[in-house]
Design a protein around this motif. Structure first.
Motif, PDB file in Angstrom:
ATOM      1  N   GLY A  37       0.792  -1.226   0.000  1.00 28.45           N
ATOM      2  CA  GLY A  37       0.000   0.000   0.000  1.00 28.45           C
ATOM      3  C   GLY A  37       0.819   1.268   0.000  1.00 28.45           C
ATOM      4  O   GLY A  37       0.254   2.368  -0.049  1.00 28.45           O
ATOM      5  N   LYS A  38       2.146   1.155   0.051  1.00 32.79           N
ATOM      6  CA  LYS A  38       3.024   2.325   0.061  1.00 32.79           C
ATOM      7  C   LYS A  38       3.522   2.630  -1.354  1.00 32.79           C
ATOM      8  O   LYS A  38       3.681   1.734  -2.178  1.00 32.79           O
ATOM      9  CB  LYS A  38       4.235   2.104   0.970  1.00 32.79           C
ATOM     10  N   THR A  39       3.779   3.904  -1.588  1.00 33.22           N
ATOM     11  CA  THR A  39       4.355   4.340  -2.861  1.00 33.22           C
ATOM     12  C   THR A  39       5.737   4.911  -2.610  1.00 33.22           C
ATOM     13  O   THR A  39       5.903   5.823  -1.794  1.00 33.22           O
ATOM     14  CB  THR A  39       3.469   5.405  -3.541  1.00 33.22           C
ATOM     15  N   VAL A  40       6.721   4.366  -3.313  1.00 38.63           N
ATOM     16  CA  VAL A  40       8.111   4.787  -3.162  1.00 38.63           C
ATOM     17  C   VAL A  40       8.552   5.485  -4.446  1.00 38.63           C
ATOM     18  O   VAL A  40       8.461   4.911  -5.538  1.00 38.63           O
ATOM     19  CB  VAL A  40       9.022   3.580  -2.874  1.00 38.63           C
ATOM     20  N   PHE A  41       9.034   6.706  -4.316  1.00 38.12           N
ATOM     21  CA  PHE A  41       9.490   7.518  -5.448  1.00 38.12           C
ATOM     22  C   PHE A  41      11.014   7.584  -5.376  1.00 38.12           C
ATOM     23  O   PHE A  41      11.572   8.058  -4.377  1.00 38.12           O
ATOM     24  CB  PHE A  41       8.882   8.915  -5.361  1.00 38.12           C
ATOM     25  N   ILE A  42      11.702   7.109  -6.428  1.00 37.62           N
ATOM     26  CA  ILE A  42      13.156   7.025  -6.424  1.00 37.62           C
ATOM     27  C   ILE A  42      13.724   7.826  -7.588  1.00 37.62           C
ATOM     28  O   ILE A  42      13.407   7.561  -8.753  1.00 37.62           O
ATOM     29  CB  ILE A  42      13.636   5.564  -6.529  1.00 37.62           C
ATOM     30  N   ALA A  86       4.396   0.042  -4.422  1.00 38.21           N
ATOM     31  CA  ALA A  86       4.318   0.584  -5.779  1.00 38.21           C
ATOM     32  C   ALA A  86       5.537   1.478  -5.943  1.00 38.21           C
ATOM     33  O   ALA A  86       5.838   2.282  -5.056  1.00 38.21           O
ATOM     34  CB  ALA A  86       3.035   1.385  -5.955  1.00 38.21           C
ATOM     35  N   VAL A  87       6.260   1.330  -7.043  1.00 35.19           N
ATOM     36  CA  VAL A  87       7.544   2.006  -7.193  1.00 35.19           C
ATOM     37  C   VAL A  87       7.551   2.902  -8.419  1.00 35.19           C
ATOM     38  O   VAL A  87       7.177   2.485  -9.513  1.00 35.19           O
ATOM     39  CB  VAL A  87       8.701   0.986  -7.297  1.00 35.19           C
ATOM     40  N   VAL A  88       7.993   4.136  -8.194  1.00 33.56           N
ATOM     41  CA  VAL A  88       8.155   5.092  -9.278  1.00 33.56           C
ATOM     42  C   VAL A  88       9.637   5.370  -9.449  1.00 33.56           C
ATOM     43  O   VAL A  88      10.323   5.733  -8.495  1.00 33.56           O
ATOM     44  CB  VAL A  88       7.415   6.414  -8.986  1.00 33.56           C
ATOM     45  N   VAL A  89      10.136   5.171 -10.660  1.00 32.48           N
ATOM     46  CA  VAL A  89      11.535   5.497 -10.949  1.00 32.48           C
ATOM     47  C   VAL A  89      11.548   6.720 -11.857  1.00 32.48           C
ATOM     48  O   VAL A  89      10.900   6.755 -12.895  1.00 32.48           O
ATOM     49  CB  VAL A  89      12.293   4.320 -11.594  1.00 32.48           C
ATOM     50  N   ALA A  90      12.270   7.743 -11.434  1.00 36.19           N
ATOM     51  CA  ALA A  90      12.360   8.995 -12.174  1.00 36.19           C
ATOM     52  C   ALA A  90      13.796   9.180 -12.651  1.00 36.19           C
ATOM     53  O   ALA A  90      14.729   9.167 -11.844  1.00 36.19           O
ATOM     54  CB  ALA A  90      11.942  10.171 -11.306  1.00 36.19           C
ATOM     55  N   ALA A  91      13.966   9.314 -13.937  1.00 37.82           N
ATOM     56  CA  ALA A  91      15.295   9.510 -14.511  1.00 37.82           C
ATOM     57  C   ALA A  91      15.137   9.988 -15.938  1.00 37.82           C
ATOM     58  O   ALA A  91      14.033   9.994 -16.493  1.00 37.82           O
ATOM     59  CB  ALA A  91      16.105   8.215 -14.470  1.00 37.82           C
ATOM     60  N   ARG A  92      16.250  10.381 -16.537  1.00 34.68           N
ATOM     61  CA  ARG A  92      16.179  10.919 -17.892  1.00 34.68           C
ATOM     62  C   ARG A  92      15.647   9.911 -18.902  1.00 34.68           C
ATOM     63  O   ARG A  92      15.031  10.283 -19.903  1.00 34.68           O
ATOM     64  CB  ARG A  92      17.551  11.420 -18.327  1.00 34.68           C
ATOM     65  N   ASN A  93      15.878   8.613 -18.666  1.00 32.69           N
ATOM     66  CA  ASN A  93      15.417   7.588 -19.604  1.00 32.69           C
ATOM     67  C   ASN A  93      14.450   6.608 -18.945  1.00 32.69           C
ATOM     68  O   ASN A  93      14.339   5.456 -19.366  1.00 32.69           O
ATOM     69  CB  ASN A  93      16.612   6.824 -20.170  1.00 32.69           C
ATOM     70  N   ALA A  94      13.750   7.056 -17.920  1.00 34.36           N
ATOM     71  CA  ALA A  94      12.945   6.141 -17.109  1.00 34.36           C
ATOM     72  C   ALA A  94      11.791   5.510 -17.882  1.00 34.36           C
ATOM     73  O   ALA A  94      11.432   4.357 -17.629  1.00 34.36           O
ATOM     74  CB  ALA A  94      12.404   6.867 -15.874  1.00 34.36           C
ATOM     75  N   ALA A 120       4.576  -6.172  -8.578  1.00 36.14           N
ATOM     76  CA  ALA A 120       4.347  -4.843  -8.018  1.00 36.14           C
ATOM     77  C   ALA A 120       3.957  -3.859  -9.107  1.00 36.14           C
ATOM     78  O   ALA A 120       4.250  -4.060 -10.291  1.00 36.14           O
ATOM     79  CB  ALA A 120       5.601  -4.355  -7.297  1.00 36.14           C
ATOM     80  N   ARG A 121       3.317  -2.797  -8.691  1.00 36.81           N
ATOM     81  CA  ARG A 121       2.974  -1.735  -9.638  1.00 36.81           C
ATOM     82  C   ARG A 121       4.190  -0.842  -9.852  1.00 36.81           C
ATOM     83  O   ARG A 121       4.958  -0.582  -8.925  1.00 36.81           O
ATOM     84  CB  ARG A 121       1.801  -0.908  -9.110  1.00 36.81           C
ATOM     85  N   ALA A 122       4.349  -0.380 -11.078  1.00 32.31           N
ATOM     86  CA  ALA A 122       5.541   0.404 -11.406  1.00 32.31           C
ATOM     87  C   ALA A 122       5.183   1.529 -12.363  1.00 32.31           C
ATOM     88  O   ALA A 122       4.243   1.435 -13.149  1.00 32.31           O
ATOM     89  CB  ALA A 122       6.607  -0.484 -12.035  1.00 32.31           C
ATOM     90  N   VAL A 182       1.241  10.988  -8.168  1.00 27.44           N
ATOM     91  CA  VAL A 182       0.041  11.102  -7.337  1.00 27.44           C
ATOM     92  C   VAL A 182      -1.213  10.766  -8.138  1.00 27.44           C
ATOM     93  O   VAL A 182      -2.148  10.132  -7.622  1.00 27.44           O
ATOM     94  CB  VAL A 182      -0.038  12.507  -6.714  1.00 27.44           C
ATOM     95  N   ARG A 183      -1.253  11.153  -9.406  1.00 27.62           N
ATOM     96  CA  ARG A 183      -2.391  10.774 -10.250  1.00 27.62           C
ATOM     97  C   ARG A 183      -2.480   9.258 -10.392  1.00 27.62           C
ATOM     98  O   ARG A 183      -3.574   8.681 -10.399  1.00 27.62           O
ATOM     99  CB  ARG A 183      -2.272  11.418 -11.633  1.00 27.62           C
ATOM    100  N   GLU A 184      -1.331   8.609 -10.502  1.00 25.89           N
ATOM    101  CA  GLU A 184      -1.291   7.163 -10.737  1.00 25.89           C
ATOM    102  C   GLU A 184      -1.555   6.367  -9.461  1.00 25.89           C
ATOM    103  O   GLU A 184      -2.312   5.391  -9.465  1.00 25.89           O
ATOM    104  CB  GLU A 184       0.081   6.781 -11.301  1.00 25.89           C
ATOM    105  N   PHE A 185      -0.931   6.770  -8.351  1.00 24.35           N
ATOM    106  CA  PHE A 185      -0.964   5.953  -7.137  1.00 24.35           C
ATOM    107  C   PHE A 185      -1.624   6.634  -5.931  1.00 24.35           C
ATOM    108  O   PHE A 185      -1.778   6.006  -4.888  1.00 24.35           O
ATOM    109  CB  PHE A 185       0.459   5.539  -6.753  1.00 24.35           C
TER     110      PHE A 185
END
Length: 287
Positions: A7-12, A33-41, A55-57, A78-81
């Motif tokens: 139930g947690k969302t992790v933004f990396i 649920a994991v969000v990866v933010a990068a130039r080519n994510a 897991a959700r990604a 936030v819109r997604e998760f």
């Protein structure tokens, strides 16, 4: 898949390779649920790897030098998760040059990405972190130290990383009233990543550890009660030894490397070193 982060969302930030990727996969295997933010994510294979463990990604293309990109990445998350519970400020760049040799464009890159980028991610994630029931900010940087040896070489890089540490410590005080924890994590040894290969120092590259040691330590930190675990400058091996881990050979990038041969990182504080040596001694490990 575990349940500690269900139930947690992790933004990396910088989550598509190296330490960031390892943390992303560790969190995914434990229910986040994991969000990866990068130039080519958006096209990164780590998104498929996260989904493969159930897991959700979300991969968000984001230039950490651009405020509008970071703001948009947070809003998309936030819109997604629906929320953000954990922010891992991992994105960084290093230029190992002294003041006379560094170009201002290189200085600006480190200042904008390492220091300003991390601060911007915090600024836009905070409204959501403050609403979480166990929120954490984890910054991948060393403990700031007024010790000449860390500045004698590569001073501009040291400035940028120590500034990240000051930010993280300051946030632990500023956000205490909201129950938002802020800690840092740094490796005792060098870590086998693309960034290490690019630094051009053979000594650092000889016997590193795998990024999984940082991921396991990061997971332990963000699993703690945020009201009781904040304002710390953590070292990966210390975290894991105190958590009861005994098998550290699993983290060796070079099979069979002795603990005394491991390539040491160059920004470990003297008191951190002393603490680790005592823990190894208690564990019967020859350093």
């Amino acid at each position: 898949m575990g349940s500690l982060l269900n139930g947690k969302t992790v933004f990396i930030t910088g989550g598509t390779r190296g330490i960031g990727r390892a943390i992303a996969l560790k969190c995914a295997r434990n229910g986040a649920a994991v969000v990866v933010a990068a130039r080519n994510a958006a096209g990164a294979s780590v998104v498929e790897e996260i989904q493969a463990v159930g897991a959700r990604a979300l991969g968000v293309t984001c230039d950490m030098q651009r405020e509008e990109d970071i703001k948009a990445a947070i809003e998309q998350t936030v819109r997604e998760f629906g929320t953000i519970d954990v922010l891992v400020n991992n994105a960084t760049t290093l230029v190992l040059k002294n003041t006379a040799d560094i170009a201002m464009s290189e200085y600006d890159l480190m200042a904008n990405l390492n220091t300003r980028g991390a601060f911007t991610a915090v600024k836009y994630a905070l409204p959501y972190l403050q609403k979480s029931d166990n929120s954490h900010m984890l910054t991948i940087c060393p403990m700031p130290q007024l010790d000449a040896q860390w500045f004698a070489k590569n001073m501009p890089y040291t400035m940028s990383k120590f500034a990240m540490g000051l930010m993280a410590f300051g946030l632990s005080a500023e956000q205490k009233q909201f129950g938002v924890a802020s800690n840092t994590l740094w490796p005792f040894t060098t870590i086998d990543t693309d960034g290490l290969a690019e630094c051009g120092n053979d000594e650092f590259q000889k016997y590193p550890r795998k990024p999984t040691i940082m991921a396991d330590a990061a997971f332990w930190i963000i699993s703690q009660d945020s009201s009781k675990c904040s304002g710390n400058f953590f070292i990966d091996e210390i975290v894991l030894r105190e958590a009861g881990v005994k098998d550290f050979e699993q983290y060796n990038a070079v099979e069979g490397a002795r603990i005394s041969e491991l390539s040491r990182d160059h920004m470990v504080a003297p008191d951190q070193l002393s603490k680790l040596m005592k823990l190894r001694e208690l564990a019967g490990v020859a350093s």
